[in-house]
Design a protein around this motif. Structure first.
Motif: not given
Length: 182
Positions: A51-59
């Motif tokens: 993704x061009x967005x950061x991963x979710x905070x739970x990763x």
């Protein structure tokens, strides 16, 4: 005038190189943009995500496989915008900085123009001194030659130069030589 001719000549000579350089720069930007904007991580289901967005905070951080070069940790989009605005100076300060650079550049140009004018003035004065020197030397040669000299007065009458007048003119010519012939 010379600077403008030089700039034109350089511009004409650089056209083939400029086209190649622009093409290479465009290719580099196209190739680098996706690579820098890609995040890669393993989701909670064990699937590799891009993704061009950061991963979710739970990763967890150990599951993040690749980050963009500019990123050091996952951030919210609003936090990255705040960090970017804090890192770059406001537009007003940039405009003032540019204005200061422009003013400095103008001052340097004025200084160079003033120096060029002074050099030209010195050259003109040197040429005038040289002309005065030659004239005074010729006058001294004429006075020392012993030839009978005559002058014309304002009424048009011709009068001969006396020995006292010749001596005074000789002193003036010698003074002019001393002042102008260096």
């Amino acid at each position: 005038m010379f600077a403008m001719d030089l700039m034109h000549t350089l511009a004409c000579a650089m056209r083939p190189f400029a086209a190649r350089a622009a093409l290479l720069a465009a290719c580099a930007l196209l190739a680098a943009s996706p690579a820098q904007a890609q995040w890669k991580w393993i989701s909670s289901a064990g699937v590799v995500q891009y993704s061009d967005q950061p991963p979710p905070s739970n990763i967890p951080a150990k599951n993040i496989l690749a980050k963009p070069l500019a990123a050091t940790a996952p951030q919210e989009p609003s936090a990255s915008a705040a960090a970017a605005s804090a890192a770059s100076p406001p537009a007003k300060e940039q405009a003032q900085t540019q204005a200061a650079r422009d003013l400095q550049q103008k001052l340097e140009q004025d200084k160079r123009a003033k120096e060029a004018a002074q050099n030209l003035q010195k050259q003109i004065e040197a040429q005038a001194r040289q002309a005065n020197c030659l004239q005074a030397q010729r006058q001294l040669q004429t006075l020392d030659s012993g030839v009978r000299m005559a002058e014309v007065d304002p009424q048009g009458n011709r009068t001969y130069v006396t020995d006292a007048q010749r001596a005074a003119q000789r002193q003036q010519a010698a003074a002019a030589i001393a002042a102008n012939c260096r």
